[in-house]
Design a protein around this motif. Structure first.
Motif, short mmCIF file in Angstrom:
data_model
loop_
_atom_site.label_atom_id
_atom_site.label_comp_id
_atom_site.label_asym_id
_atom_site.label_seq_id
_atom_site.Cartn_x
_atom_site.Cartn_y
_atom_site.Cartn_z
N GLY A 99 -35.45 1.04 -58.32
CA GLY A 99 -36.47 1.84 -58.98
C GLY A 99 -37.81 1.72 -58.30
N TRP A 100 -38.17 0.51 -57.90
CA TRP A 100 -39.43 0.30 -57.19
C TRP A 100 -39.46 1.11 -55.90
CZ3 TRP A 100 -39.97 -1.63 -52.27
CH2 TRP A 100 -41.29 -1.81 -51.83
N ALA A 101 -38.36 1.05 -55.12
CA ALA A 101 -38.30 1.78 -53.84
C ALA A 101 -38.38 3.29 -54.05
CB ALA A 101 -37.02 1.41 -53.09
N LEU A 102 -37.85 3.75 -55.19
CA LEU A 102 -37.88 5.18 -55.50
C LEU A 102 -39.15 5.59 -56.26
CD1 LEU A 102 -34.19 5.58 -56.67
CD2 LEU A 102 -35.19 6.50 -54.56
N TYR A 110 -31.05 4.05 -62.27
CA TYR A 110 -29.67 3.83 -62.70
C TYR A 110 -29.02 5.15 -63.14
CZ TYR A 110 -25.70 2.26 -65.46
OH TYR A 110 -24.45 2.08 -65.98
N GLU A 111 -29.73 5.90 -63.97
CA GLU A 111 -29.18 7.16 -64.47
C GLU A 111 -28.96 8.18 -63.34
OE1 GLU A 111 -31.89 8.36 -67.55
OE2 GLU A 111 -31.20 6.79 -68.91
#
Length: 115
Positions: A99-102, A110-111
């Motif tokens: 999530g951080w990288a995105l 995750y979703e």
């Protein structure tokens, strides 16, 4: 700036131009993701221009070839991003790290990347 010649035409190497742009954006008041994003966008514009120039000399056709190149790149980037997320998860990265990288939450990552 490095200048190259290809098929009798001179131009600036895209990686070097992107590096110089990135260096010019090294002002620490600009967030890193924004600086990186601008440098990547500049690199992609130059790559699209080179692609289009290799395909045709007609101005309208060149503009359409740039659009086509970027559409192909967008599609390919989506596949490559899924592969990269799978590799990151396979190497032990957490969903929070993904999530951080995105630049999103772990739940959103995750979703987006699970079936």
């Amino acid at each position: 700036m490095d200048v190259i010649e290809h098929d009798g035409k001179q131009g600036v190497t895209a990686p070097h131009a992107a590096w110089e742009l990135g260096a010019a954006l090294a002002d620490h008041s600009v967030p890193v993701d924004d600086r990186d994003g601008v440098a990547v966008a500049q690199f992609l514009r130059m790559a699209a221009d080179a692609w289009a120039a290799a395909k045709t000399e007609e101005a309208t056709d060149r503009a359409l070839e740039r659009v086509r190149f970027l559409r192909l790149l967008e599609s390919g980037a989506g596949v490559a991003l899924h592969d990269a997320v799978n590799d990151a998860r396979g190497s032990g990265a957490s969903w929070a790290g993904v999530g951080w990288a995105l630049n999103t939450s772990r739940q959103s990552a995750y979703e987006r990347f699970t079936d």
